[in-house]
Design a protein around this motif. Sequence first.
Motif: not given
Length: 348
Positions: A153-162
């Motif tokens: 449950s992160p405050e900010l989700l960072l997705l690199d080419e998911p």
Amino acid sequence: MSFHFEATLASRDFDVSLHCEPGETLAVLGPNGAGKSTLLAIIAGLLRPDAGKASIGERVLFDLGAPARTWLPPHSRETALLAQEPLLFPHLSALENVAFGQRSQGVRAAAARSSARDWLAATETEEFASRRPDQLSGGQAQRVALARALATSPELLLLDEPMAALDIHSAPMMRRLLKRELAHRFAIIITHDVLDALMLADKVAILEGGRIIEFGPTLEVLNRPRSRFAAGLSGLNLITGPTRDEGIDTDYGLIAGTSESPLPPGTLAAATFSPADISIYLDPPHGSPRNMLTASITEIEPHGDAIRVRAGQLAADITVAALADLALEPGMRVFFVLKATAVRIYPA
């Protein structure tokens, strides 16, 4: 609670500032080497810039300009990074990998495993719960890695080419899952797929050469591109030039079209139009077509069911029969003809 970021890193010629409103998902698109992964690495705390600051609401992730410099370590940022490689712990099962994040947050083992099973089910990987990473395919490992990222449950989700490692059957399911989950949190998605931007993102940033060259609501950026990269994503030709009463002056000739509002002569404007709206002629056609652009063919290549003919910055899609009939070859000078009603003009 908004997200603010600004950072410079001279060694990578990176200088980016951006701001997102509460709960927004931002898609970042750009060519290889544009600085997209650098952006995520700085936000996640894996790469330290020369200067800048970032915050989520009142929480400062880093501030390198203040007298007392702030730099939160990655584990204290309440961010989760899903990199292009799954980076699962090789000695843990899929279930334990997903539970690890919550365990590290102090959640009891039984509760963390119960939550992990729910996330494995959400990513349709529950049948692989007991497998270790070397027993998973690339797509399966990527789905487990996404489950691990969401479980914290992160405050900010960072997705690199998911979606890069997913097959055509898994990708739609993952988009549906992300669309549901991203409605409740900040997220930044690095992608080359315009479908990801259209389905998941509230805003789009186009990054080139370590700079943001376009930023705004997703549909606005993709429907009214101001860079060739964004136009390419939208499948459009983009030609710019100063306006005249009749249209836009370009290297290929005058382009007339429709504009939402009058543009004063001399205004730098953009004209966009679809390659499918262009007809190619070897000689000037009879009559007076509104737009007749002259260019030399540089490339001819397959494009789906059509043939794409490129001439500098122009691209036209024609049929195989038309290609054979015209006997087109690179180097030939031809006429690209299209109606003014197929051209949109707006300030560049």
